[in-house]
Design a protein around this motif. Structure first.
Motif, short mmCIF file in Angstrom:
data_model
loop_
_atom_site.label_atom_id
_atom_site.label_comp_id
_atom_site.label_asym_id
_atom_site.label_seq_id
_atom_site.Cartn_x
_atom_site.Cartn_y
_atom_site.Cartn_z
N LEU A 222 -7.64 37.82 7.43
CA LEU A 222 -8.43 36.30 7.33
C LEU A 222 -8.21 35.95 8.83
CD1 LEU A 222 -6.80 34.71 4.21
CD2 LEU A 222 -9.02 36.19 4.58
N HIS A 223 -7.19 36.27 9.44
CA HIS A 223 -7.24 35.88 11.08
C HIS A 223 -8.04 36.59 11.87
CE1 HIS A 223 -3.45 33.07 11.18
NE2 HIS A 223 -2.86 33.92 10.32
N VAL A 229 -12.73 40.44 1.24
CA VAL A 229 -11.68 41.58 1.31
C VAL A 229 -11.91 42.42 0.18
CG1 VAL A 229 -9.41 41.75 1.70
CG2 VAL A 229 -10.36 40.04 2.64
N LEU A 230 -11.84 43.51 0.65
CA LEU A 230 -11.75 44.77 -0.38
C LEU A 230 -10.43 45.36 -0.12
CD1 LEU A 230 -12.62 46.50 -2.50
CD2 LEU A 230 -13.72 48.08 -0.55
N VAL A 284 -10.25 25.26 -3.48
CA VAL A 284 -11.39 25.00 -2.70
C VAL A 284 -12.51 24.48 -3.34
CG1 VAL A 284 -12.68 26.42 -1.18
CG2 VAL A 284 -10.36 26.52 -0.78
N ALA A 285 -12.70 25.45 -4.62
CA ALA A 285 -13.70 25.26 -5.38
C ALA A 285 -13.97 23.69 -6.09
CB ALA A 285 -13.85 26.15 -6.51
N HIS A 299 -13.51 29.50 0.64
CA HIS A 299 -13.27 30.58 -0.50
C HIS A 299 -13.20 31.73 0.54
CE1 HIS A 299 -13.85 32.17 -4.37
NE2 HIS A 299 -14.73 32.93 -3.66
N VAL A 300 -12.67 32.93 -0.17
CA VAL A 300 -12.52 34.26 0.16
C VAL A 300 -12.75 35.15 -0.97
CG1 VAL A 300 -11.10 35.90 1.46
CG2 VAL A 300 -10.92 33.61 2.14
N ASP A 301 -13.76 35.82 -1.00
CA ASP A 301 -14.08 36.77 -2.04
C ASP A 301 -13.23 37.93 -2.18
OD1 ASP A 301 -16.27 35.34 -3.43
OD2 ASP A 301 -17.63 36.27 -1.96
#
Length: 388
Positions: A222-223, A229-230, A284-285, A299-301
Motif C-alpha cells: 500500500l505504501h 493486492v493478490l 470505507v464503504a 478501499h483496497v481489493d
C-alpha cells in the motif's frame, strides 16, 4: 488514481514452492510473452527469492515463472544449506558451543547457526542478476520491488524497496520503509530462518527472516502505491491442525515447539492483517466521500490464493527425501514422522516435495481461473485447458 496490482509473496521456507505453482497457472492465463501483470512485487522470507526473480524478468512474465518452476522442481536441500556430515554436525556443535560461550560472556563463537546456508549464496549469485531490477523499473515494467527483513538490533521490520523516483519512505511503529538497490544480501537477510540460518549484515545491523515482527505484511504494498493486492499464502485459510488424541498429554518435543513457533512467525500476522484490511474496507464503504478523503482511507481489493490442503501433512509423506544427516539432526530434536511435519515443511527443499507443492498451487489456481483473471483485469490467453 492509477490502478496498480501488487503481488505479495509470503514466507515459509520450502513452502514457497506452492507460490510457484500458482504463478505457473497465472502465466498460462496471460497471453504469451506478456509482461508482468504485477507492477508492485513484495517478497518476504523465501517469497523474497521468488519476488526478485519476477522483478528481474518483468518484461516476460512467463519466462520468469518458467525459470522459477525449473529451479524449484529440481531442488535439493544441498542447494540451500550444507547437508554433508562435516557441514551439518560441525555447524551444529559450533552453535551449541556458541550458546554456552555466550552464556559466560564470551562472544567469539556466536556468529553461527544450526545450518550453513553458503550453498544458497552461490545459487542466488548464479540465478539473480540484480542489476536487471533497475532495468525493469527504467523500462516502465516494474513500479517497485520490496524485500522485508527484521533488524535484530533495532527490533524493527524493515522494508527495503527499489522503485520509481517518486516513492516516499515511511516510518510507522515498529516498521520502516527505506529505498535501496536490492542485492543478494537483502534476500539472504529476508530468508534467514531464526536459529536455523545465519543473520545477514546490512548497513551496520544484522537482519533475520522478514516474517519476524512483520505485524502488517500488506502495508508495504500500500505504501508503494497498490490499489489492489493478490496474496499467495502458504497455509490453508482457517485451517488449524488438530493434535492426535494420543499426543495431547505428551510433553511437546523441541521439533514440535519449533514448528509451532515458525507457524506463529509466518502465518499469524498475515491473517490478522487481512482481517484488519477487510474491516477498513467495510468502514470505507459506509463513509461519505468527504470524510474518506479527510482521513485518507480508501478501499483496497484483495484476493488470497492459499493451499487447499495442509502443507505439513504433505511434508510428512516426503520426510525420507531429506539427506540422512538432516533426518538424524531432526530426530535428535524430536521430529518424528507424525509430530515433526510442520518443522520439516520449512526445511524440505527436495524436488519431490517441491513438485507436489507446485502441482497443488497450479491446480488451486486453475480452479479459480475466472476469479483471478477478473481480479487482474487482463485479457486472457485463448484455448487454455480447463481443469476436469
Amino acid at each position: 488514481m492509477e490502478k496498480r496490482v501488487a503481488l505479495i509473496l509470503t514466507g515459509g521456507g520450502a513452502r514457497a514452492a506452492y507460490q510457484v505453482g500458482v504463478l505457473k497457472a497465472i502465466a498460462e492465463f496471460l497471453p504469451r510473452r506478456a509482461h508482468s501483470p504485477f507492477p508492485i512485487i513484495c517478497g518476504t522470507s523465501a517469497g523474497a527469492l521468488n519476488a526478485a526473480t519476477l522483478a528481474v524478468n518483468a518484461g516476460n512474465f512467463s519466462m520468469g515463472v518458467q525459470y522459477l518452476v525449473n529451479t524449484w522442481k529440481n531442488f535439493h536441500a544441498n542447494q540451500i544449506y550444507r547437508t554433508d556430515v562435516l557441514g551439518v554436525f560441525n555447524n551444529t556443535m559450533f552453535w551449541v558451543v556458541g550458546l554456552i560461550f555466550s552464556a559466560i560472556g564470551i562472544n567469539r563463537l556466536n556468529q553461527v547457526s544450526l545450518l550453513d546456508n553458503s550453498p544458497l549464496i552461490e545459487l542466488l549469485e548464479d540465478m539473480l542478476p540484480c542489476e536487471k531490477i533497475q532495468e525493469s523499473i527504467d523500462a516502465g515494467l516494474l513500479h517497485a520491488l520490496s524485500i522485508t527483513a527484521s533488524g535484530y538490533g533495532s527490533g524493527q521490520s524493515v522494508t527495503f524497496y527499489q522503485g520509481v523516483k517518486n516513492l516516499v519512505p515511511w516510518r510507522r511503529t515498529g516498521r520502516v520503509g527505506t529505498p535501496t538497490p536490492i542485492e543478494i544480501k537483502h534476500l539472504l537477510a529476508s530468508a534467514a530462518l531464526p536459529f536455523i540460518f545465519p543473520a545477514s549484515l546490512i548497513n551496520r545491523e544484522y537482519f533475520g527472516d522478514g516474517s519476524m515482527r512483520q505485524i502488517a505484511p500488506i502495508s508495504p504494498a500500500l505504501h508503494l502505491g497498490a490499489t489492489r493486492v493478490l496474496i499467495i499464502g502458504v497455509t490453508v485459510n482457517g485451517y488449524a491442525e488438530q493434535p492426535d488424541r494420543s499426543d495431547i498429554n505428551e510433553y511437546p518435543s523441541l521439533a514440535r515447539i519449533a514448528g509451532h513457533a515458525l507457524n506463529s512467525i509466518f502465518l499469524d500476522s498475515m491473517e490478522v492483517d487481512l482481517e484488519r484490511l477487510r474491516k477498513i474496507n467495510d468502514l470505507v464503504a459506509i463513509m461519505p466521500d468527504e470524510m474518506r478523503e479527510r482521513v485518507n482511507l480508501r478501499h483496497v481489493d484483495v484476493l488470497v490464493v492459499s493451499p487447499s490442503q495442509p502443507i505439513e501433512k504433505i511434508a510428512e509423506r516426503y520426510t525420507a527425501e531429506l539427506p540422512w544427516t538432516i533426518r538424524l539432526l531432526l530426530r535428535l530434536i524430536g521430529a518424528r514422522q507424525h509430530s515433526g511435519g510442520t518443522l520439516v515443511s520449512y526445511l524440505l527443499s527436495e524436488k519431490k516435495f517441491c513438485r507436489a507443492l507446485i502441482d497443488l498451487g497450479y491446480q488451486d489456481a486453475l480452479k479459480r481461473r475466472e476469479e483471478i483473471i477478473g481480479f487482474l483485469d487482463v485479457k486472457p490467453r485463448q484455448n487454455v485447458d480447463m481443469p476436469q
